[in-house]
Write a protein that holds these residues in place. Sequence first.
Motif, PDB file in Angstrom:
ATOM      1  N   LYS A  60      -4.974  -3.538 -26.841  1.00 16.82           N
ATOM      2  CA  LYS A  60      -3.823  -4.364 -26.482  1.00 16.82           C
ATOM      3  C   LYS A  60      -2.962  -4.674 -27.702  1.00 16.82           C
ATOM      4  N   VAL A  61      -3.595  -4.959 -28.827  1.00 23.85           N
ATOM      5  CA  VAL A  61      -2.836  -5.252 -30.045  1.00 23.85           C
ATOM      6  C   VAL A  61      -2.047  -4.029 -30.481  1.00 23.85           C
ATOM      7  N   LEU A  62      -2.682  -2.846 -30.425  1.00 22.93           N
ATOM      8  CA  LEU A  62      -1.981  -1.617 -30.809  1.00 22.93           C
ATOM      9  C   LEU A  62      -0.808  -1.321 -29.865  1.00 22.93           C
ATOM     10  N   ALA A  63      -1.028  -1.544 -28.560  1.00 21.44           N
ATOM     11  CA  ALA A  63       0.057  -1.330 -27.587  1.00 21.44           C
ATOM     12  C   ALA A  63       1.210  -2.289 -27.854  1.00 21.44           C
ATOM     13  N   THR A  64       0.887  -3.526 -28.211  1.00 21.86           N
ATOM     14  CA  THR A  64       1.917  -4.522 -28.526  1.00 21.86           C
ATOM     15  C   THR A  64       2.696  -4.123 -29.778  1.00 21.86           C
ATOM     16  N   ILE A  65       1.972  -3.668 -30.800  1.00 20.43           N
ATOM     17  CA  ILE A  65       2.635  -3.227 -32.030  1.00 20.43           C
ATOM     18  C   ILE A  65       3.559  -2.051 -31.753  1.00 20.43           C
ATOM     19  N   ILE A  66       3.088  -1.098 -30.929  1.00 22.48           N
ATOM     20  CA  ILE A  66       3.901   0.077 -30.600  1.00 22.48           C
ATOM     21  C   ILE A  66       5.163  -0.334 -29.847  1.00 22.48           C
ATOM     22  N   GLN A  67       5.025  -1.268 -28.893  1.00 21.65           N
ATOM     23  CA  GLN A  67       6.196  -1.745 -28.151  1.00 21.65           C
ATOM     24  C   GLN A  67       7.200  -2.418 -29.083  1.00 21.65           C
ATOM     25  N   ILE A  68       6.707  -3.267 -29.984  1.00 25.77           N
ATOM     26  CA  ILE A  68       7.604  -3.993 -30.884  1.00 25.77           C
ATOM     27  C   ILE A  68       8.232  -3.053 -31.907  1.00 25.77           C
ATOM     28  N   LEU A  69       7.519  -1.988 -32.302  1.00 19.20           N
ATOM     29  CA  LEU A  69       8.131  -0.993 -33.192  1.00 19.20           C
ATOM     30  C   LEU A  69       9.336  -0.338 -32.513  1.00 19.20           C
ATOM     31  N   GLY A  70       9.199  -0.022 -31.223  1.00 21.73           N
ATOM     32  CA  GLY A  70      10.339   0.508 -30.469  1.00 21.73           C
ATOM     33  C   GLY A  70      11.460  -0.507 -30.385  1.00 21.73           C
ATOM     34  N   TYR A  71      11.089  -1.763 -30.167  1.00 26.41           N
ATOM     35  CA  TYR A  71      12.053  -2.866 -30.099  1.00 26.41           C
ATOM     36  C   TYR A  71      12.775  -3.028 -31.434  1.00 26.41           C
ATOM     37  N   LEU A  72      12.006  -2.904 -32.526  1.00 26.08           N
ATOM     38  CA  LEU A  72      12.563  -3.047 -33.872  1.00 26.08           C
ATOM     39  C   LEU A  72      13.552  -1.927 -34.182  1.00 26.08           C
ATOM     40  N   ILE A  73      13.193  -0.710 -33.835  1.00 20.98           N
ATOM     41  CA  ILE A  73      14.097   0.426 -34.068  1.00 20.98           C
ATOM     42  C   ILE A  73      15.366   0.275 -33.238  1.00 20.98           C
ATOM     43  N   ALA A  74      15.221  -0.241 -32.002  1.00 22.59           N
ATOM     44  CA  ALA A  74      16.395  -0.487 -31.159  1.00 22.59           C
ATOM     45  C   ALA A  74      17.333  -1.490 -31.812  1.00 22.59           C
ATOM     46  N   LYS A  75      16.768  -2.518 -32.456  1.00 26.75           N
ATOM     47  CA  LYS A  75      17.601  -3.500 -33.160  1.00 26.75           C
ATOM     48  C   LYS A  75      18.380  -2.834 -34.280  1.00 26.75           C
ATOM     49  N   PHE A  76      17.713  -1.940 -35.011  1.00 25.34           N
ATOM     50  CA  PHE A  76      18.380  -1.243 -36.111  1.00 25.34           C
ATOM     51  C   PHE A  76      19.518  -0.363 -35.587  1.00 25.34           C
ATOM     52  N   ILE A  77      19.233   0.392 -34.527  1.00 31.46           N
ATOM     53  CA  ILE A  77      20.271   1.231 -33.910  1.00 31.46           C
ATOM     54  C   ILE A  77      21.388   0.361 -33.348  1.00 31.46           C
ATOM     55  N   GLY A  78      21.002  -0.803 -32.826  1.00 30.76           N
ATOM     56  CA  GLY A  78      21.963  -1.704 -32.200  1.00 30.76           C
ATOM     57  C   GLY A  78      22.986  -2.272 -33.154  1.00 30.76           C
ATOM     58  N   ILE A  79      22.681  -2.306 -34.465  1.00 30.60           N
ATOM     59  CA  ILE A  79      23.663  -2.789 -35.440  1.00 30.60           C
ATOM     60  C   ILE A  79      24.950  -1.988 -35.319  1.00 30.60           C
TER      61      ILE A  79
END
Length: 453
Positions: A60-79
């Motif tokens: 579950k922790v790894l799945a959460t980290i993977i989801q947030i990594l996608g979320y983080l990259i989306a924030k970077f692209i979103g700039i």
Amino acid sequence: MKTIIKAKSELSSNRKMSDLFFILWAGGAALLSYSLVYAFRKPFTAASFDGIEVFGFDYKVLATIIQILGYLIAKFIGIKLISELKRENRLKFILVSIVIAELSLVAFGLLPTPYNMFAMFFNGLSLGCMWGVIFSFIEGRRMTDVLASLLGISIVISSGTAKSVGLFVMDSLHVSEFWMPALIGAFALPLLAILGYSLTRLPQPTAQDIAQKSNRVTLNGKQRKELFVNFMPFLILLFLANLMLVILRDIKEDFLVKIIDVSGHSSWMFAQVDTIVTLIILALFGTMVFVKSNMRVLVVLLGVVVAGTATMSFVSFNYDFLQLDSITWLFIQSLSLYIAYLCFQSVFFDRFIACFKIKGNVGFFIVTIDFIGYTGTVFVLMFKEFVHADIDWLEFYNLLSGYVGLICTVAFTCAMFFLIQRSRREKLQQKTVVGDAGMKIKGSSFGQTLAQI
């Protein structure tokens, strides 16, 4: 005379009714829209995935980290993406995002474990810019302070609600923990599409809105760079202070049961504390709609933030002396943290753009500050999973909170003085320009008079 007074009274009454209707329409649609975004992101966190490990680490922790990594990259692209997103493309963006989010949840149910956890990367990637897109519908208006406060309420109610719905689907409908997120997403998708359409039907900002809050436009790469350079000292202070606050907030939320003794208290007590704190802050921000001076609002907001971080530092460093009970301590810590976090997520940058007549949009600032903040979230999750430190969590948190509060107090105070000095300098320049223009007009008139003589 009586007729004129009566007409003015009716006009004022009609305007108030129109404003109230707009608040209910725009604010309600924005609040519900982002609440439904959580229906795609958070239900899977209600599942325990007991007994599943990957290379010795919790699934579950790894799945959460993977989801947030996608979320983080989306924030970077979103700039770039959110800064340049035009009004007519917002609904398309929402529809594409939620379809990808739902397909990723279907893949999460279909693929074998543990490989299905990589589907959560695309879930996070598709949803990372939704706050900025939804906020773009309500920014730059006279009522934005109230609308942003309503949107902010979604942060309070949505995460817990999504988890509760997830538990209901698993316990009452007997849906597996792997298919539960996709089922909830399937119900949320058409509702969010309808709400997205209703946001596109909002009227354009009026002339009065633009006069008070300035016109909002897209930003290309060159304009983003110029904007950052123009306000670089101020923005660096805000971004770095926000990073530290987000790290502290995540440590508080993730390790709360280790930080304070929760025995003897209802598990709902802590959710209630955060809800009360957040509603107090958002009500405070909503009252800013009655203050027309953008500079005054910015100073008040930063003053409140500084008071919060200073209080947080004082309480942390003097924990043993104050002898606060756990609920009072939690209330003060939550209030101090969320004042700063919600300030920059809701009304601050809308007023900042209006104050300095910046050609741009709120999305650029929010996505940038979110990207930096979620970098801190990833750090906390990795710390939680990979560092099994035997430490006194209360002592560690109070020490960290004390220094973060101290540094942020200095940073936000410096940011406040920067804004005040910048505002004074720009007003002085405007007076100089006006004065020079007046002299030119007078000189021209004098020259014409001489010519006539």
